[in-house]
Design a protein around this motif. Sequence first.
Motif, PDB file in Angstrom:
ATOM      1  N   VAL A 119       0.847  -1.194   0.000  1.00 34.51           N
ATOM      2  CA  VAL A 119       0.000   0.000   0.000  1.00 34.51           C
ATOM      3  C   VAL A 119       0.880   1.240   0.000  1.00 34.51           C
ATOM      4  O   VAL A 119       1.766   1.386   0.856  1.00 34.51           O
ATOM      5  N   GLY A 120       0.643   2.115  -0.968  1.00 31.61           N
ATOM      6  CA  GLY A 120       1.429   3.347  -1.076  1.00 31.61           C
ATOM      7  C   GLY A 120       0.738   4.530  -0.443  1.00 31.61           C
ATOM      8  O   GLY A 120      -0.474   4.526  -0.206  1.00 31.61           O
ATOM      9  N   SER A 121       1.497   5.573  -0.184  1.00 30.43           N
ATOM     10  CA  SER A 121       0.953   6.776   0.450  1.00 30.43           C
ATOM     11  C   SER A 121      -0.076   7.464  -0.442  1.00 30.43           C
ATOM     12  O   SER A 121      -1.064   8.023   0.032  1.00 30.43           O
ATOM     13  N   LYS A 142      -5.618   9.216  -1.506  1.00 32.96           N
ATOM     14  CA  LYS A 142      -6.722   9.329  -2.455  1.00 32.96           C
ATOM     15  C   LYS A 142      -8.006   8.691  -1.924  1.00 32.96           C
ATOM     16  O   LYS A 142      -9.102   9.227  -2.087  1.00 32.96           O
ATOM     17  N   TYR A 143      -7.885   7.505  -1.281  1.00 35.29           N
ATOM     18  CA  TYR A 143      -9.092   6.739  -0.952  1.00 35.29           C
ATOM     19  C   TYR A 143      -9.465   6.743   0.533  1.00 35.29           C
ATOM     20  O   TYR A 143     -10.457   6.142   0.922  1.00 35.29           O
ATOM     21  N   SER A 144      -8.671   7.383   1.373  1.00 34.79           N
ATOM     22  CA  SER A 144      -9.010   7.439   2.802  1.00 34.79           C
ATOM     23  C   SER A 144      -9.569   8.814   3.145  1.00 34.79           C
ATOM     24  O   SER A 144      -9.538   9.730   2.322  1.00 34.79           O
ATOM     25  N   PHE A 193      -8.368  10.637   5.678  1.00 40.99           N
ATOM     26  CA  PHE A 193      -7.408  11.219   6.613  1.00 40.99           C
ATOM     27  C   PHE A 193      -7.333  12.745   6.463  1.00 40.99           C
ATOM     28  O   PHE A 193      -7.028  13.459   7.413  1.00 40.99           O
ATOM     29  N   GLY A 194      -7.560  13.239   5.232  1.00 44.82           N
ATOM     30  CA  GLY A 194      -7.408  14.678   5.001  1.00 44.82           C
ATOM     31  C   GLY A 194      -5.956  15.109   5.045  1.00 44.82           C
ATOM     32  O   GLY A 194      -5.648  16.238   5.427  1.00 44.82           O
ATOM     33  N   LEU A 195      -5.043  14.189   4.687  1.00 39.57           N
ATOM     34  CA  LEU A 195      -3.611  14.464   4.726  1.00 39.57           C
ATOM     35  C   LEU A 195      -3.022  14.293   3.331  1.00 39.57           C
ATOM     36  O   LEU A 195      -3.523  13.523   2.526  1.00 39.57           O
ATOM     37  N   SER A 196      -1.967  15.010   3.077  1.00 43.79           N
ATOM     38  CA  SER A 196      -1.295  14.883   1.782  1.00 43.79           C
ATOM     39  C   SER A 196      -0.521  13.576   1.717  1.00 43.79           C
ATOM     40  O   SER A 196      -0.188  12.974   2.742  1.00 43.79           O
ATOM     41  N   ALA A 197      -0.201  13.172   0.472  1.00 40.46           N
ATOM     42  CA  ALA A 197       0.571  11.950   0.284  1.00 40.46           C
ATOM     43  C   ALA A 197       1.939  12.077   0.951  1.00 40.46           C
ATOM     44  O   ALA A 197       2.473  11.112   1.510  1.00 40.46           O
TER      45      ALA A 197
END
Length: 322
Positions: free
Chosen positions: A9-11, A16-18, A20-24
Amino acid sequence: SYIQTASPVGSSTLSKYSDFGLSAATIRNVMADLESEGFLEQPHTSAGRVPTEQGFRFYIDCLLKVEPLEEQVKQVIRQSIEGNDTASILQNAGRMLSGLSQHVGVILAPKRDVSKLQHIEFLPLRETQILAILVTEQGVVQNRIFETETPLSRGDLIRMNNYLNSVLSGLNLGEVKQRILMEMARHQDTLDRLLKQALVLSQQVVSGDSDDLIIDGEKNFLYTQEFSNLGKIRDILSALDEKHRLVAFLDHAIKAPGVQIFVGSESQMTNLEDCSVIVANYGTEAKPLGTLGVIGPTRMEYSKLIPMVEFTAKSLGDILKG
């Protein structure tokens, strides 16, 4: 995500699909920290990350949300493990575990030699055919059908039953075997033909073949994505074939109540380091009869399999003691 896909699983996937509201980039940094702590690992440089054994253990202990078992699944389990005797019930339960889980189902049968005999009875079926019923104090019932050389009347069988229960009841099955031999030797000249025949038949009942370990669904490993390497599959099947090790493992697991989960090397079974084992004992808390469970890749759906194993153990215990 890894449990569902079996792929690293990549960042960017998580970004994209979670929700989290966080950047990659932020997720990538967090994953790097988790890797340094031993919770994740990177199969190769350009790949995403996968959970380690430590990561799965943290997930199971702290993050996992167990899904309640649907009533329809409960009904399937109850119906699947029905049978005419203990052997068929256990075989059906093993088949059901592997079928529902799509992994390997394992069942450690009740130990015969340490089970105490409560009752033994011979019943007439046909002229030269009788049914032997053996009941242990744990409530396990075993049936066998025998052909006799000469017809036995109901009165003959009642006399045989009374004699056998007077000398064998209350002994564990290991002691029963010894007592039968002692009775044969001690009363060789005094017992009549009928009672000698009773001893011979009872010896066959308690000495009957009993599979201590039931394994079903080994072929499921052939369709497991992370075990596409034939050498790895051979190692796993070889480990499952060492039944004495599995029996020792399951026998030890019977001592703890509830569902137990062993991830990877926690089972301490050689060649099963990439597998997890979910087990529970069946019977009663005071008198567990045996252990059952599933063996599959560490990437198994714990949230669904834990309640399935738990309910199967309860259902099997209810049937065997009922």
